[in-house]
Design an enzyme around this catalytic site. Structure first.
Site, PDB file in Angstrom:
ATOM      1  NE  ARG A  53      28.727  42.990  36.722  1.00  0.00           N
ATOM      2  CZ  ARG A  53      29.108  42.437  35.586  1.00  0.00           C
ATOM      3  NH1 ARG A  53      28.286  42.445  34.534  1.00  0.00           N
ATOM      4  NH2 ARG A  53      30.294  41.875  35.467  1.00  0.00           N
ATOM      5  CE  LYS A  58      33.022  45.451  37.892  1.00  0.00           C
ATOM      6  NZ  LYS A  58      33.240  44.448  38.963  1.00  0.00           N
ATOM      7  CG  HIS A  71      26.844  41.091  43.269  1.00  0.00           C
ATOM      8  ND1 HIS A  71      27.725  40.085  42.934  1.00  0.00           N
ATOM      9  CD2 HIS A  71      27.037  42.063  42.343  1.00  0.00           C
ATOM     10  CE1 HIS A  71      28.423  40.445  41.870  1.00  0.00           C
ATOM     11  NE2 HIS A  71      28.026  41.634  41.492  1.00  0.00           N
ATOM     12  NE  ARG A  95      27.056  39.068  38.738  1.00  0.00           N
ATOM     13  CZ  ARG A  95      27.180  39.035  37.423  1.00  0.00           C
ATOM     14  NH1 ARG A  95      26.102  38.897  36.668  1.00  0.00           N
ATOM     15  NH2 ARG A  95      28.362  39.124  36.849  1.00  0.00           N
ATOM     16  CG  HIS A 103      32.462  37.714  34.633  1.00  0.00           C
ATOM     17  ND1 HIS A 103      32.592  36.652  35.490  1.00  0.00           N
ATOM     18  CD2 HIS A 103      31.800  38.679  35.321  1.00  0.00           C
ATOM     19  CE1 HIS A 103      32.036  36.951  36.654  1.00  0.00           C
ATOM     20  NE2 HIS A 103      31.548  38.172  36.576  1.00  0.00           N
ATOM     21  CE1 TYR A 148      44.071  33.360  17.658  1.00  0.00           C
ATOM     22  CE2 TYR A 148      45.067  34.444  19.550  1.00  0.00           C
ATOM     23  CZ  TYR A 148      45.126  34.029  18.228  1.00  0.00           C
ATOM     24  OH  TYR A 148      46.242  34.302  17.486  1.00  0.00           O
TER      25      TYR A 148
END
Length: 398
Positions: free
Chosen positions: A242, A269, A332, A335, A359, A369
């Site tokens: 980022r 973030k 940005h 990404r 993320h 999991y």
């Protein structure tokens, strides 16, 4: 035997708390520090409960008995005295009233205590400033859906449909905080669903065509502005962080021998520490950047004040200088370029790509999991991506 004022005054504290009964469930709790506290013991729905009636001598024997009798009347009518007291206090708290401005300030303080990012707090402050003119002085319990809608219409009339939608969400968050803290009982923004014009969903501009992306990389190599800015753009392309994470990066986060960048949780973030594998080409750029290292410890200190990082607009302005407008490419957007090309290659686990981007899985069950970082795969993918960029650049240069 019922208590008397004389008997109470003559009570001496002991090493441990003890009780002296009066009558009909009323007793006095005497603590080692000398405090004397009235308590009423009763049963409600088969459960034994206690009700605090005050502190002696502020609450004397006569008043304590009156309070006990009031509680007993509630029991006769089928009410729990403790629950009724809590209800009364909530009503008193609600009746005190609080303005939207004051509630918003409390909400901001709460998020600050939670350690929200500076950029998040600045956006929140801006959103609140849009609501203040129409809602600021209103008591939150008196705010109705029409009041909020009138506020949103002002923003909407300027063609800022997405901003109006976000403002509705911000106002709702503040008012729901008010519900949680007992200041109001309903969120009027819930009634506004569908009342605003829908903004067209816009994705951040990015180059996902390999040939066009290679041309951008070649132009960055030939950038004639500040050398550190060119390196920042190269690193955006190489490791896809980022922009804020890179812009505020510090040298002590990097281990060039291990080839890893450890982004601290307070700058991500998702508020979780994030490891970034560094390909050989990224390490080379960082070695080159070390020539410009200052006492601030920042990778990219401002030319105006070396103690501060470069501004948010520096990297986007550099892209404009290279001939790319905001509809073509943004800081940005690197990404999205990485994500699109890496996913289309079919070589990598999509979860590894998501973790590379920092993320977090949105599904709670699946996240439970999928705790692994896919580190080994990400290290291999990082080098593959850097090598791909070299190939894109070489093809663009002919």
């Amino acid at each position: 035997m019922p208590l008397t004022d004389t008997a109470i005054r003559n009570l001496d504290p002991r090493e441990k708390p003890f009780k002296i009964s009066d009558s009909q469930g009323l007793f006095l709790l005497v603590n080692p520090n000398g405090s004397r506290l009235w308590r009423f013991k009763y049963r409600f729905n088969g459960r034994e409960k206690l009700l605090a009636l005050g502190k002696y001598p502020l609450v004397g024997l006569k008043l304590a008995r009156e309070k006990r009798d009031e509680a007993k009347l509630l029991l006769i009518d089928g009410y729990d005295p403790s629950a009724e007291r809590r209800k009364r206090r909530r009503e008193e708290f609600l009746n005190e009233g609080i303005s939207f401005s004051d509630l918003a300030a409390e909400y901001v303080e709460k998020l600050q205590r939670e350690g929200r990012a500076g950029q998040t707090m600045r956006k929140l402050a801006w959103m609140i400033s849009l609501a203040e003119p129409r809602l600021g002085d209103l008591e939150v319990k008196q705010i109705e859906a029409q009041d909020v809608l009138a506020c949103l219409r002002v923003v909407e009339s300027e063609g800022k449909f997405e901003t109006a939608t976000r403002l509705r969400s911000t106002i709702g968050s503040i008012l729901r905080y008010g519900i949680a803290t007992g200041r109001l009982t309903a969120d009027p923004t819930a009634a506004l669903k569908g009342a605003l014009a829908r903004p067209q969903k816009r994705h951040r501009s990015a180059l996902v065509d390999k040939e066009a992306f290679g041309e951008l990389l070649a132009k960055i190599d030939d950038y004639t502005g500040e050398p550190k800015t060119a390196i920042a753009l190269q690193l955006l392309a190489l490791v896809a962080p980022r922009p804020g994470e890179l812009r505020l990066a510090a040298w002590d986060e990097f281990d060039l021998e291990e080839r890893v960048w450890r982004v601290p949780a307070d700058r991500t973030k998702m508020r979780r520490p994030h490891r970034v594998p560094l390909p050989r080409q990224a390490v080379e750029r960082l070695r080159e950047l070390e020539r410009f290292r200052t006492k601030s410890g920042l990778l990219f200190p401002s030319t105006r004040n070396w103690r501060k990082a470069i501004s948010e607009n520096t990297l986007n302005l550099a892209l404009r200088r290279l001939g790319y407008d905001r509809e073509q490419m943004t800081a940005h957007g690197f990404r999205a370029s990485f994500s699109t090309i890496a996913n289309e290659s079919g070589k990598w686990n999509p979860d590894a790509i998501e973790r590379a981007l920092g993320h977090v899985e949105g599904n709670d069950v699946r996240r439970a999991y999928a705790r692994g970082e896919h580190w080994d795969e990400r290290v291999e993918m990082a080098q593959w991506w850097a090598d791909q960029l070299d190939q894109f650049r070489e093809r663009a240069q002919g």
